[in-house]
Design an enzyme around this catalytic site. Sequence first.
Site, short mmCIF file in Angstrom:
data_model
loop_
_atom_site.label_atom_id
_atom_site.label_comp_id
_atom_site.label_asym_id
_atom_site.label_seq_id
_atom_site.Cartn_x
_atom_site.Cartn_y
_atom_site.Cartn_z
N SER A 8 0.86 -1.19 0.00
CA SER A 8 0.00 0.00 0.00
C SER A 8 0.89 1.23 0.00
CB SER A 8 -0.88 0.02 1.24
OG SER A 8 -1.46 1.30 1.41
N TYR B 72 -2.76 -0.84 9.86
CA TYR B 72 -2.73 -1.15 8.42
C TYR B 72 -1.37 -0.78 7.82
CZ TYR B 72 -4.29 -1.17 3.52
OH TYR B 72 -4.42 -1.43 2.17
P1 NDP Z 1 -11.45 -5.78 -1.59
O1 NDP Z 1 -12.02 -5.63 -0.22
O2 NDP Z 1 -12.20 -5.23 -2.75
O3 NDP Z 1 -11.15 -7.33 -1.89
C1 NDP Z 1 -10.44 -8.05 -0.91
C2 NDP Z 1 -10.12 -9.44 -1.44
O4 NDP Z 1 -9.34 -10.12 -0.44
C3 NDP Z 1 -11.35 -10.28 -1.67
O5 NDP Z 1 -11.11 -11.16 -2.75
C4 NDP Z 1 -11.49 -11.05 -0.36
O6 NDP Z 1 -12.15 -12.31 -0.46
C5 NDP Z 1 -10.03 -11.29 -0.04
N1 NDP Z 1 -9.83 -11.54 1.40
C6 NDP Z 1 -10.09 -10.72 2.45
N2 NDP Z 1 -9.82 -11.35 3.61
C7 NDP Z 1 -9.39 -12.59 3.28
C8 NDP Z 1 -8.96 -13.71 4.02
N3 NDP Z 1 -8.97 -13.72 5.36
N4 NDP Z 1 -8.59 -14.82 3.35
C9 NDP Z 1 -8.61 -14.86 1.98
N5 NDP Z 1 -9.00 -13.83 1.23
C10 NDP Z 1 -9.39 -12.72 1.86
O7 NDP Z 1 -10.00 -5.12 -1.51
P2 NDP Z 1 -9.06 -4.46 -2.64
O8 NDP Z 1 -9.20 -5.19 -3.90
O9 NDP Z 1 -9.24 -3.01 -2.59
O10 NDP Z 1 -7.62 -4.75 -1.98
C11 NDP Z 1 -6.71 -5.73 -2.47
C12 NDP Z 1 -5.36 -5.49 -1.85
O11 NDP Z 1 -4.91 -4.18 -2.22
C13 NDP Z 1 -5.37 -5.52 -0.33
O12 NDP Z 1 -4.20 -6.14 0.14
C14 NDP Z 1 -5.40 -4.05 0.05
O13 NDP Z 1 -4.86 -3.83 1.32
C15 NDP Z 1 -4.55 -3.46 -1.06
N6 NDP Z 1 -4.74 -2.04 -1.28
C16 NDP Z 1 -5.96 -1.53 -1.66
C17 NDP Z 1 -6.12 -0.18 -1.86
C18 NDP Z 1 -7.43 0.43 -2.26
O14 NDP Z 1 -7.53 1.68 -2.24
N7 NDP Z 1 -8.44 -0.35 -2.65
C19 NDP Z 1 -4.99 0.75 -1.69
C20 NDP Z 1 -3.75 0.12 -1.30
C21 NDP Z 1 -3.66 -1.22 -1.11
P3 NDP Z 1 -13.78 -12.42 -0.30
O15 NDP Z 1 -14.34 -11.82 -1.57
O16 NDP Z 1 -14.04 -13.88 -0.18
O17 NDP Z 1 -14.15 -11.63 0.91
#
Ligand code: NDP
Length: 245
Positions: free
Chosen positions: A140, A154
């Site tokens: 991030s 975070y």
């Molecule tokens: P979303 O919340 O849209 O999607 C999260 C994804 O992670 C989903 O596929 C979810 O699965 C999965 N997930 C969450 N918890 C678990 C778990 N315990 N085990 C397995 N899978 C899990 O998030 P984003 O797409 O926005 O984020 C993706 C990555 O990018 C993250 O690491 C986030 O920290 C990082 N990020 C995002 C930013 C943003 O602005 N969006 C900025 C910077 C970094 P399910 O659908 O089954 O819940």
Amino acid sequence: MNLAGKAALVTGGSRGIGAAIAKALAKDGADVAITYVSAEDKAQAVVDEIRATGRRAVAIRADSADMAEVAASVERAASEFGRLDILVNNAGIAQMGPLQEVSVEDMDRTLSIHVRASFVASQAAARHMGEGGRIVNIGSCLAERVAGPEMTLYAMSKAALLGLSKGLAFDLGPRGITANVVQPGPTDTDMNPADGDHAQEQRTKLALGHYGSADDIAATVVHLAGPGGRFITGASIAVDGGFAA
Ligand code: NDP
């Protein structure tokens, strides 16, 4: 089709950035396994979309907070495709809030999903990878510039991915495997919707003044996974609209 014949595992590939990465890797020729924890229908939709393009795809339910499930998901992906070339540690949660309200359980959960799972999956995946293997950690922009309150946990967890990626670069470099961290800025997903309560405040911190899309992040991951990434390792790459500028 730079990734034809390659096999990838993307954690948290059911939605948002992970789903975009999974589809982009498949579009470039890779077979792709994704993990999810609860959104089975969305994971299946991603798999169906990839299969429709002729690539192989599989959705694996694996909670990134559970290290046995994480390790098992890597083995399952490798056995499904008979190889594993690309690992993208993407699954994440946004546990934000006042410092004094963060419990030890909150801390353990965030560190498990972001840090421990990324370490365990990388260790397991590296056993299957050969020359040309690729590990991409999704960090991030908050790892290096926090710029606001209530994000300590975070930011701490994402900062650990810098050390992980740099260490892996040296441990795996002699085998021709690269490891990097991609640091997204505000990206329009369920986690951080562009029309959410805190979106406008985030926009003011960006040189470009607008959110990124999941596809913007996926494009850099595909570059790192392909031949263009072969001399990039131990790097942190901001895809953040200028948040870090
Ligand atoms: P979303 O919340 O849209 O999607 C999260 C994804 O992670 C989903 O596929 C979810 O699965 C999965 N997930 C969450 N918890 C678990 C778990 N315990 N085990 C397995 N899978 C899990 O998030 P984003 O797409 O926005 O984020 C993706 C990555 O990018 C993250 O690491 C986030 O920290 C990082 N990020 C995002 C930013 C943003 O602005 N969006 C900025 C910077 C970094 P399910 O659908 O089954 O819940």
